[in-house]
Write a protein that holds these residues in place. Sequence first.
Motif, mmCIF file in Angstrom:
data_model
loop_
_atom_site.group_PDB
_atom_site.id
_atom_site.type_symbol
_atom_site.label_atom_id
_atom_site.label_comp_id
_atom_site.label_asym_id
_atom_site.label_seq_id
_atom_site.Cartn_x
_atom_site.Cartn_y
_atom_site.Cartn_z
ATOM 1 N N ASN A 1 1.665 2.621 9.329
ATOM 2 C CA ASN A 1 1.707 1.885 10.606
ATOM 3 C C ASN A 1 1.028 0.509 10.506
ATOM 4 O OD1 ASN A 1 2.211 1.621 13.406
ATOM 5 N ND2 ASN A 1 0.182 2.394 13.910
ATOM 6 N N LYS A 2 1.153 -0.252 11.559
ATOM 7 C CA LYS A 2 0.525 -1.573 11.740
ATOM 8 C C LYS A 2 1.073 -2.609 10.761
ATOM 9 C CE LYS A 2 -3.728 0.326 13.766
ATOM 10 N NZ LYS A 2 -5.132 0.109 14.068
ATOM 11 N N GLN A 3 2.360 -2.489 10.454
ATOM 12 C CA GLN A 3 2.981 -3.442 9.534
ATOM 13 C C GLN A 3 3.041 -4.848 10.119
ATOM 14 O OE1 GLN A 3 4.106 -3.023 6.250
ATOM 15 N NE2 GLN A 3 2.986 -1.096 6.399
ATOM 16 N N ASP A 4 2.878 -4.958 11.413
ATOM 17 C CA ASP A 4 2.899 -6.287 12.047
ATOM 18 C C ASP A 4 1.623 -7.073 11.763
ATOM 19 O OD1 ASP A 4 1.119 -5.968 14.877
ATOM 20 O OD2 ASP A 4 1.826 -4.153 13.976
ATOM 21 N N LEU A 5 0.570 -6.389 11.329
ATOM 22 C CA LEU A 5 -0.698 -7.091 11.101
ATOM 23 C C LEU A 5 -0.667 -7.864 9.792
ATOM 24 C CD1 LEU A 5 -3.496 -4.534 12.118
ATOM 25 C CD2 LEU A 5 -2.747 -6.569 13.350
ATOM 26 N N GLU A 6 -1.160 -9.087 9.874
ATOM 27 C CA GLU A 6 -1.265 -9.876 8.658
ATOM 28 C C GLU A 6 -2.242 -9.168 7.716
ATOM 29 O OE1 GLU A 6 -2.286 -14.461 7.757
ATOM 30 O OE2 GLU A 6 -1.494 -13.985 9.759
ATOM 31 N N GLY A 7 -1.889 -9.048 6.479
ATOM 32 C CA GLY A 7 -2.789 -8.396 5.534
ATOM 33 C C GLY A 7 -2.570 -6.901 5.416
ATOM 34 N N ALA A 8 -1.634 -6.364 6.223
ATOM 35 C CA ALA A 8 -1.338 -4.929 6.092
ATOM 36 C C ALA A 8 -0.700 -4.678 4.732
ATOM 37 C CB ALA A 8 -0.391 -4.493 7.203
ATOM 38 N N LEU A 9 -1.033 -3.557 4.138
ATOM 39 C CA LEU A 9 -0.420 -3.197 2.866
ATOM 40 C C LEU A 9 1.028 -2.794 3.110
ATOM 41 C CD1 LEU A 9 -3.284 -0.954 1.426
ATOM 42 C CD2 LEU A 9 -2.741 -3.298 0.769
ATOM 43 N N SER A 10 1.880 -3.078 2.153
ATOM 44 C CA SER A 10 3.291 -2.704 2.286
ATOM 45 C C SER A 10 3.428 -1.189 2.117
ATOM 46 C CB SER A 10 4.122 -3.399 1.207
ATOM 47 O OG SER A 10 3.763 -2.865 -0.056
ATOM 48 N N GLN A 11 4.602 -0.707 2.450
ATOM 49 C CA GLN A 11 4.880 0.726 2.282
ATOM 50 C C GLN A 11 4.630 1.164 0.838
ATOM 51 O OE1 GLN A 11 8.614 1.990 4.011
ATOM 52 N NE2 GLN A 11 8.902 3.546 2.439
ATOM 53 N N THR A 12 5.085 0.333 -0.105
ATOM 54 C CA THR A 12 4.914 0.669 -1.524
ATOM 55 C C THR A 12 3.436 0.704 -1.900
ATOM 56 O OG1 THR A 12 6.945 -0.535 -1.920
ATOM 57 C CG2 THR A 12 5.645 0.023 -3.860
ATOM 58 N N GLU A 13 2.690 -0.283 -1.408
ATOM 59 C CA GLU A 13 1.262 -0.340 -1.746
ATOM 60 C C GLU A 13 0.514 0.877 -1.166
ATOM 61 O OE1 GLU A 13 0.401 -5.137 -2.048
ATOM 62 O OE2 GLU A 13 0.725 -4.252 -0.075
ATOM 63 N N VAL A 14 0.849 1.230 0.085
ATOM 64 C CA VAL A 14 0.186 2.397 0.690
ATOM 65 C C VAL A 14 0.547 3.642 -0.111
ATOM 66 C CG1 VAL A 14 0.007 3.854 2.739
ATOM 67 C CG2 VAL A 14 0.151 1.377 3.005
ATOM 68 N N SER A 15 1.805 3.771 -0.437
ATOM 69 C CA SER A 15 2.225 4.980 -1.144
ATOM 70 C C SER A 15 1.566 5.081 -2.525
ATOM 71 C CB SER A 15 3.745 5.060 -1.193
ATOM 72 O OG SER A 15 4.236 4.833 -2.438
ATOM 73 N N GLU A 16 1.329 3.912 -3.152
ATOM 74 C CA GLU A 16 0.627 3.935 -4.447
ATOM 75 C C GLU A 16 -0.844 4.330 -4.270
ATOM 76 O OE1 GLU A 16 1.450 0.157 -6.244
ATOM 77 O OE2 GLU A 16 3.477 0.804 -6.826
ATOM 78 N N LEU A 17 -1.478 3.765 -3.253
ATOM 79 C CA LEU A 17 -2.891 4.099 -3.027
ATOM 80 C C LEU A 17 -3.082 5.573 -2.691
ATOM 81 C CD1 LEU A 17 -4.429 1.116 -1.026
ATOM 82 C CD2 LEU A 17 -5.075 1.913 -3.285
ATOM 83 N N LEU A 18 -2.087 6.124 -2.017
ATOM 84 C CA LEU A 18 -2.185 7.549 -1.654
ATOM 85 C C LEU A 18 -1.681 8.458 -2.773
ATOM 86 C CD1 LEU A 18 -1.012 7.510 2.083
ATOM 87 C CD2 LEU A 18 -3.328 7.373 1.176
ATOM 88 N N ASN A 19 -1.168 7.828 -3.818
ATOM 89 C CA ASN A 19 -0.677 8.585 -4.965
ATOM 90 C C ASN A 19 0.421 9.580 -4.570
ATOM 91 O OD1 ASN A 19 -0.844 8.689 -7.650
ATOM 92 N ND2 ASN A 19 -2.831 9.743 -7.757
ATOM 93 N N ILE A 20 1.315 9.109 -3.734
ATOM 94 C CA ILE A 20 2.356 9.982 -3.178
ATOM 95 C C ILE A 20 3.203 10.627 -4.272
ATOM 96 C CG2 ILE A 20 4.471 10.034 -1.763
ATOM 97 C CD1 ILE A 20 2.119 9.620 0.002
ATOM 98 N N LYS A 21 3.475 9.872 -5.328
ATOM 99 C CA LYS A 21 4.399 10.418 -6.338
ATOM 100 C C LYS A 21 3.812 11.624 -7.072
ATOM 101 C CE LYS A 21 3.635 7.092 -10.146
ATOM 102 N NZ LYS A 21 2.313 6.675 -9.725
ATOM 103 N N GLU A 22 2.510 11.779 -6.969
ATOM 104 C CA GLU A 22 1.872 12.938 -7.596
ATOM 105 C C GLU A 22 1.976 14.201 -6.735
ATOM 106 O OE1 GLU A 22 0.622 13.034 -10.695
ATOM 107 O OE2 GLU A 22 1.357 10.953 -10.816
ATOM 108 N N ILE A 23 2.410 14.028 -5.493
ATOM 109 C CA ILE A 23 2.507 15.194 -4.610
ATOM 110 C C ILE A 23 3.865 15.845 -4.811
ATOM 111 C CG2 ILE A 23 2.479 16.004 -2.206
ATOM 112 C CD1 ILE A 23 0.768 13.562 -1.517
ATOM 113 N N SER A 24 3.831 17.048 -5.340
ATOM 114 C CA SER A 24 5.113 17.719 -5.606
ATOM 115 C C SER A 24 5.523 18.503 -4.369
ATOM 116 C CB SER A 24 4.995 18.636 -6.821
ATOM 117 O OG SER A 24 3.939 19.533 -6.601
#
Length: 176
Positions: free
Chosen positions: A124-147
């Motif tokens: 959420n909050k993609q309208d805010l300047e400086g918000a991380l992109s979807q890809t950046e958030v997903s990397e920080l959360l390590n989504i690809k490691e969740i099976s």
Amino acid sequence: MGCNFGKTKGEGAAGSDKKILFLGLDNAGKTTLLFKIKDDEFKDTVPTVGLNVEQITYKDMTLTLWDVGGQARKLWKHYYDKVDGVIMVIDSADMDRMKIVQDELSKIVVEPGLETVPILIMANKQDLEGALSQTEVSELLNIKEISRKNLIFHSCSAKTGDGLWEGLEKLSKLWI
Ligand code: G3D
Ligand code: MG
């Protein structure tokens, strides 16, 4: 804005009631998102003390949206009973708390009772300047490691409504 309210039979899951739980840290935007979905407007919110529950008709489904607040995270599990979907709301501009979000997410995905429940993560909050992109958030959360098959990811702004309906659409497809 692509608001998809109303009955458009045949497009969604067979007519049914779905309970959707909004989870996420305090200040992530859960209550704002809930009211944006409900009323399609940006409302000033006050921190959720108790529960916000709203019902909407989406396609041929009745969705009951439960916003249980973000501060008492230990209490979330009391709402897991008979849940059909989880929307985890994340403040994409709050880099400092991404680690806490990751920890909470890692607990939710292994939570007994939620194993088969579709989870939509909303950056959420993609309208805010400086918000991380979807890809950046997903990397920080390590989504690809969740099976987990029924975990999907989408970015949005509860303020502008961008991405909101697309996220809900993705979630609803998991019920078909
Ligand atoms: P919560 O229910 O997860 O605790 P809220 O979060 O819905 O109460 O939102 C917390 C603050 O973030 C609110 O601001 C709200 O207006 C803001 N907010 C929520 N979603 C968005 C968004 O997509 N974009 C922007 N810019 N702000 C958002 P205040 O100032 O009332 O604390
Ligand atoms: Mg709230």
